[in-house]
Write an enzyme that holds these catalytic residues in place. Structure first.
Site, PDB file in Angstrom:
ATOM      1  N   LYS A   1       0.861  -1.183   0.000  1.00  0.00           N
ATOM      2  CA  LYS A   1       0.000   0.000   0.000  1.00  0.00           C
ATOM      3  C   LYS A   1       0.890   1.222   0.000  1.00  0.00           C
ATOM      4  CE  LYS A   1      -2.216   1.630   3.661  1.00  0.00           C
ATOM      5  NZ  LYS A   1      -3.237   1.811   4.713  1.00  0.00           N
TER       6      LYS A   1
ATOM      7  N   ARG B   1     -10.329  -1.610   7.222  1.00  0.00           N
ATOM      8  CA  ARG B   1      -9.411  -2.595   7.795  1.00  0.00           C
ATOM      9  C   ARG B   1      -8.884  -2.123   9.140  1.00  0.00           C
ATOM     10  NH1 ARG B   1      -4.274  -0.368   9.051  1.00  0.00           N
ATOM     11  NH2 ARG B   1      -2.925  -0.183   7.222  1.00  0.00           N
TER      12      ARG B   1
ATOM     13  N   HIS C   1     -12.260  11.400  10.975  1.00  0.00           N
ATOM     14  CA  HIS C   1     -12.931  10.608   9.945  1.00  0.00           C
ATOM     15  C   HIS C   1     -13.006   9.129  10.320  1.00  0.00           C
ATOM     16  CE1 HIS C   1     -14.045   9.317   5.886  1.00  0.00           C
ATOM     17  NE2 HIS C   1     -13.052   8.452   5.921  1.00  0.00           N
TER      18      HIS C   1
ATOM     19  N   MET D   1      -5.257   2.915  18.288  1.00  0.00           N
ATOM     20  CA  MET D   1      -5.247   2.727  16.837  1.00  0.00           C
ATOM     21  C   MET D   1      -4.586   3.867  16.073  1.00  0.00           C
ATOM     22  SD  MET D   1      -6.625  -0.185  16.915  1.00  0.00           S
ATOM     23  CE  MET D   1      -6.600  -0.440  15.153  1.00  0.00           C
ATOM     24  N   GLY D   2      -4.064   4.866  16.764  1.00  0.00           N
ATOM     25  CA  GLY D   2      -3.541   6.028  16.064  1.00  0.00           C
ATOM     26  C   GLY D   2      -2.037   6.136  15.962  1.00  0.00           C
TER      27      GLY D   2
ATOM     28  N   GLY E   1      -2.520  -1.179  17.828  1.00  0.00           N
ATOM     29  CA  GLY E   1      -2.768  -1.395  16.409  1.00  0.00           C
ATOM     30  C   GLY E   1      -1.912  -0.474  15.558  1.00  0.00           C
TER      31      GLY E   1
END
Length: 323
Positions: A68, A112, A139, A221-222, A294
């Protein structure tokens, strides 16, 4: 080569399919059947203050090879009415190296990332969790909330954001899901929430060790770059810590700070895939604090993109070009 444009993605991938793909990838990584390549992430010169990079990997069992390409342009929304995260996924034939697909990666990345935290909630949070705490109202937060409520019988959402004027995104999403929402300060959020999702791009911790009560599950998650930090390092020393990939967790993830300060060692960070495979018990007691770091791995993108390509071909919306 198959091309699946960004505009087609919404009709081709579901939260359930994203969850299944990400869960399978975590399990394959832990078994040694799939591996990620080192992340390239660099600041771009110029006034956009953008971060750009590559995440790739190979899944020997799933047959995925690719990367990606993309990053974060912090001024996109205000200057161009574009989302700040921009990315594209490229897939290759593992046997020949020939490019097989190019897939729009913006919605795919949001789904995801939400699926990853949802997998952690499914495997690490208390089954009786009732209150979901949200830190961050950007977002991605709406995707995170929607994916989380599929895993537990949440009855309420509480939220906090650096910019309170943005909390309407959380309240609107909670209303869409039929859940009451309350804007609270961080001590109150920690006192009420059974599961906390933190999804910010902060360079300093907001959630502190003292805020979190026993039994809580936290999905951070950031943090995916050196210097970012969402929670106080001392919290990781009190928690059972799990991640998508240990090497990333201790270098660019939330664990980088706790390891750097000597509060935990690399060996204290477990793989979520090992919990999925039954090789690690995960949560041991109702009083455990569990934390999922994450960091985001390329294999997540490849797995979801591969399922999108299959669905696009079946639905007749894939563009097939000679390359």
């Amino acid at each position: 080569m198959i091309i699946v444009p960004e505009a087609a993605i919404a009709g081709l991938v579901s939260p359930e399919a994203s969850f299944a793909a990400v869960e399978a990838v975590f399990a394959a990584m832990s078994r040694g059947d799939a591996r990620n390549f080192p992340v390239v992430r660099e600041a771009l010169p110029g006034p956009e203050e953008a971060l750009y990079g590559f995440k790739g990997g190979v899944d020997a069992v799933g047959g995925a090879l690719g990367l990606k390409a993309g990053g974060y342009w912090p001024h996109n929304l205000e200057r161009r009415n574009l989302i700040n995260h921009q990315s594209t996924v490229f897939l290759f034939d593992p046997a020949t190296g020939k490019p097989t697909a190019m897939v729009g990666g913006n919605l795919l990345t949001a789904l995801r990332t939400a699926a990853a935290s949802a997998v952690s909630i499914a495997h690490l949070s208390r089954p009786d969790s009732k209150v979901l705490g949200m830190i961050g109202a950007g977002h991605q937060s709406a995707f995170q909330m929607r994916a989380a409520v599929r895993q537990r019988g949440f009855e309420k959402v509480v939220g906090w954001n650096y910019h309170p004027e943005m909390l309407s995104r959380l309240s609107d999403t909670a209303a869409e899901l039929g859940l009451p929402f309350e804007a609270v300060d961080l001590p109150t959020l920690g006192a009420q929430a059974d599961v906390i999702i933190s999804i910010t791009s902060s360079q300093a911790p907001s959630l502190m060790d003292a805020h979190v009560r026993p039994g809580t599950h936290i999905a951070c998650m950031g943090t995916d770059t050196k210097g970012k930090q969402e929670v106080e390092a001392a919290l990781l020393a009190r928690a059972r810590v799990f991640t998508d990939e240990v090497a990333q967790s201790v270098t660019i993830g939330e664990a980088q700070h706790a390891v750097g300060q000597g509060l935990i060692a690399e060996g204290d960070v477990g793989e979520l895939g090992a919990v999925i495979n039954g090789d690690n018990p995960g949560r041991i007691s109702a009083d455990d604090i569990t934390l999922f770091d994450g960091t985001g791995v390329g294999l997540q993108d490849l797995a979801v993109a591969s399922s999108v390509v299959e669905r696009a071909i079946e639905a007749g919306v894939a563009l097939d070009v000679d390359f």
